[in-house]
Enzyme design. Structure first.
Site, PDB file in Angstrom:
ATOM      1  CG  HIS A 128      -0.333   0.004   2.535  1.00 30.02           C
ATOM      2  ND1 HIS A 128       0.198   1.139   3.107  1.00 30.02           N
ATOM      3  CD2 HIS A 128      -0.140  -0.990   3.442  1.00 30.02           C
ATOM      4  CE1 HIS A 128       0.686   0.858   4.306  1.00 30.02           C
ATOM      5  NE2 HIS A 128       0.505  -0.435   4.532  1.00 30.02           N
ATOM      6  CB  CYS A 140       1.870  -3.583   4.869  1.00 33.51           C
ATOM      7  SG  CYS A 140       0.309  -4.228   5.534  1.00 33.51           S
TER       8      CYS A 140
END
Length: 165
Positions: A128, A140
């Site tokens: 992201h 992430c």
């Protein structure tokens, strides 16, 4: 490894002959990922989906899924839906996919601990947008907005994120 794989290196993410600066989890890279440790897990993680905010951006690829106001991701190890897309209302612990900030305007979903999730092994390893360069994630891999869009537009449905220990 194929040319369609995204490879995390000390220089950044290598994809299609280019390097993209990125941020990883605050817990570093681990082989024994656990829920809440903030680590990016070692492995070969298939990109299994692309989600986007249709009120903010166009679909980056034809197979992208729009994020609606009720879209959530379960991060409750005790819930049967752990590490899966769920919809509000949803009482167990979860993360909203439709955020007020731009971090999840475009999200690439990996198969980390999915679809058969092991409780406590960690959830939601996404690619992201980053908050800012060098700012760590909860596990992430995060990128500059224009780089993330370029990566998404050049992905194939069977691409993988390769994270080495």
């Amino acid at each position: 490894m194929t040319p369609d794989d995204l490879v995390l290196t000390p220089r950044g993410l290598r994809f299609r002959g280019q390097y993209f600066p990125c941020s990883i989890g605050r817990g570093g890279i681990l082989t024994d990922k656990r829920e809440g440790d903030g680590a990016t897990p070692v492995g070969r993680h298939q990109i299994v989906g692309v989600y986007f905010r249709p009120d903010r951006i166009p679909a980056p690829v034809p197979w992208a899924t729009p994020i609606g106001p009720n879209d959530l991701w379960s991060d409750d190890p005790a819930a049967p839906e752990y590490n899966h897309h769920v919809r509000a209302p949803y009482a167990p612990s979860h993360e909203a996919l439709r955020r007020s900030d731009p971090l999840y305007d475009l999200v690439l979903i990996t198969d980390w601990n999915w679809p058969d999730a092991t409780p406590g092994k960690g959830s939601a390893i996404f690619l992201h947008q980053w908050r800012r360069p060098g700012y760590p994630t909860e596990g992430c891999v995060a990128f500059r907005r224009d780089h993330l869009f370029w990566i998404a537009r050049n992905l194939l449905p069977d691409s993988h994120l390769i994270v080495r220990g």
